[in-house]
Design a protein around this motif. Structure first.
Motif, short mmCIF file in Angstrom:
data_model
loop_
_atom_site.label_atom_id
_atom_site.label_comp_id
_atom_site.label_asym_id
_atom_site.label_seq_id
_atom_site.Cartn_x
_atom_site.Cartn_y
_atom_site.Cartn_z
N VAL A 83 50.20 103.96 77.80
CA VAL A 83 49.42 102.96 77.05
C VAL A 83 50.27 101.69 76.92
CG1 VAL A 83 48.28 102.39 74.90
CG2 VAL A 83 48.19 104.73 75.78
N LEU A 84 49.74 100.57 77.40
CA LEU A 84 50.42 99.29 77.31
C LEU A 84 49.66 98.40 76.34
CD1 LEU A 84 51.18 98.65 81.10
CD2 LEU A 84 52.69 99.63 79.38
N SER A 85 50.35 97.86 75.37
CA SER A 85 49.70 97.01 74.37
C SER A 85 49.36 95.66 74.98
CB SER A 85 50.62 96.82 73.16
OG SER A 85 51.75 96.03 73.52
N GLU A 110 50.25 92.86 73.77
CA GLU A 110 51.47 92.05 73.70
C GLU A 110 52.39 92.34 74.89
OE1 GLU A 110 54.71 92.86 70.79
OE2 GLU A 110 54.22 90.85 70.06
N GLN A 111 52.54 93.62 75.24
CA GLN A 111 53.36 93.97 76.41
C GLN A 111 52.80 93.34 77.68
OE1 GLN A 111 53.14 98.31 75.63
NE2 GLN A 111 55.32 98.33 76.08
N LEU A 112 51.50 93.42 77.85
CA LEU A 112 50.88 92.88 79.05
C LEU A 112 50.97 91.36 79.08
CD1 LEU A 112 47.78 95.25 79.12
CD2 LEU A 112 49.70 95.27 80.73
N LEU A 113 50.78 90.72 77.94
CA LEU A 113 50.91 89.27 77.87
C LEU A 113 52.32 88.83 78.26
CD1 LEU A 113 48.96 88.39 74.61
CD2 LEU A 113 48.54 87.37 76.85
N SER A 114 53.34 89.50 77.71
CA SER A 114 54.71 89.07 77.98
C SER A 114 55.11 89.35 79.42
CB SER A 114 55.68 89.77 77.02
OG SER A 114 55.70 91.17 77.22
N TYR A 144 41.01 89.68 81.83
CA TYR A 144 41.50 90.09 83.14
C TYR A 144 41.36 91.59 83.37
CZ TYR A 144 43.04 85.63 84.92
OH TYR A 144 43.06 84.35 85.43
N VAL A 145 41.39 92.38 82.31
CA VAL A 145 41.10 93.81 82.46
C VAL A 145 39.65 93.98 82.92
CG1 VAL A 145 40.70 95.96 81.18
CG2 VAL A 145 42.85 94.70 80.90
N ARG A 146 38.75 93.18 82.37
CA ARG A 146 37.35 93.24 82.82
C ARG A 146 37.24 92.88 84.31
NH1 ARG A 146 36.10 90.91 77.70
NH2 ARG A 146 35.76 88.84 78.62
N TYR A 147 37.99 91.86 84.73
CA TYR A 147 37.98 91.48 86.15
C TYR A 147 38.42 92.66 87.03
CZ TYR A 147 37.74 86.54 84.65
OH TYR A 147 37.37 85.34 84.09
N GLY A 194 42.77 100.40 69.36
CA GLY A 194 43.82 100.05 68.42
C GLY A 194 45.21 100.02 69.02
N MET A 195 45.34 100.35 70.33
CA MET A 195 46.68 100.42 70.94
C MET A 195 46.80 99.55 72.18
SD MET A 195 47.48 104.50 70.50
CE MET A 195 49.15 104.32 71.14
N GLY A 196 45.81 99.60 73.08
CA GLY A 196 45.91 98.79 74.29
C GLY A 196 45.13 99.41 75.43
N TYR A 197 45.73 99.40 76.62
CA TYR A 197 45.05 99.87 77.82
C TYR A 197 45.95 100.84 78.60
CZ TYR A 197 41.74 96.02 77.10
OH TYR A 197 40.80 95.18 76.57
#
Length: 220
Positions: A170-172, A174-178, A195-198, A213-216
């Motif tokens: 699971v990547l939050s 914030e992790q993906l943004l950074s 971008y996940v939707r893309y 509540g955590m990410g993807y």
């Protein structure tokens, strides 16, 4: 474990780099001035140096000259806010192996670090990532899903690469943004969700799971 020396005096960037590099399996040591960087940058202590040009005490280019004058051959990747030809070419002429201008995306920096380490190491890492039916060729920048080629933008490719380097984790946001958008990201942005939707449209809705509540998470 591969050891990387970070010579950077801006705490926000140091924190960003250390978190990202450690998450990718590297050991890091950080210093905030040129004298310390020049003293520590030795072949028998580190595998690579990330060097800011604008260090206090001793400028980054002076650090380069001092390290190369001693005969140290470890790869040095320069970070600089100076994007003029004189600065970048001058750094390369004084012994830098590569440079990247600020602001930068972590994934680009990581790719450059891996490239330098591969050039210095006979044991090269895999250049094709595979998770389930999805394959990502890092050299050709080509993505496939089953027997179908998937056209991705540069940002989509970087996001998918981040997921594929951490399958079933699971990547939050914030992790993906950074990792993908760099240290100047806006933590309130919804760009990750967009971008996940893309990627879901191109790879299938079930490929990337939302963990509430955590990410993807990319599932194999």
């Amino acid at each position: 474990m591969t050891r990387i020396l970070i010579a950077e005096d801006e705490e926000r960037i140091v924190s960003f780099l250390e978190k990202g590099l450690r998450a990718n399996g590297y050991s890091t040591v950080a210093v905030g001035d040129g004298q310390s960087a020049a003293a520590l940058a030795r072949d028998d202590s580190f595998d690579l140096v990330v060097l800011d040009l604008g260090l206090p005490g001793l400028d980054g280019r002076d650090v380069l000259r001092a390290v190369r004058a001693r005969g140290e051959r470890l790869p040095i990747l320069v970070l600089t806010a100076r994007d003029g030809v004189e600065d970048t070419v001058g750094s390369l002429e004084q012994g830098a192996d590569d440079y990247i201008t600020k602001p930068f995306r972590f994934e680009e920096l990581l790719a450059r670090i891996r490239l330098r380490l591969r050039a210095d190491d006979a044991s090269t890492e895999a250049t094709v990532l595979e998770v389930g039916d999805v394959q990502l060729d890092l050299r050709s920048r080509r993505a496939t899903h089953g027997d179908r080629t998937v056209e991705l933008t540069a940002r989509e490719f970087a996001l998918l690469e981040t997921f594929m380097r951490h399958p079933n984790h699971v990547l939050s946001r914030e992790q993906l943004l950074s990792h993908v958008w760099g240290y100047d990201f806006d933590p309130g942005s919804n760009v990750v969700d967009v971008y996940v939707r893309y990627l879901r449209r191109k790879l299938g809705e079930d490929t990337i799971e939302t963990v509430r509540g955590m990410g993807y998470r990319l599932t194999g």
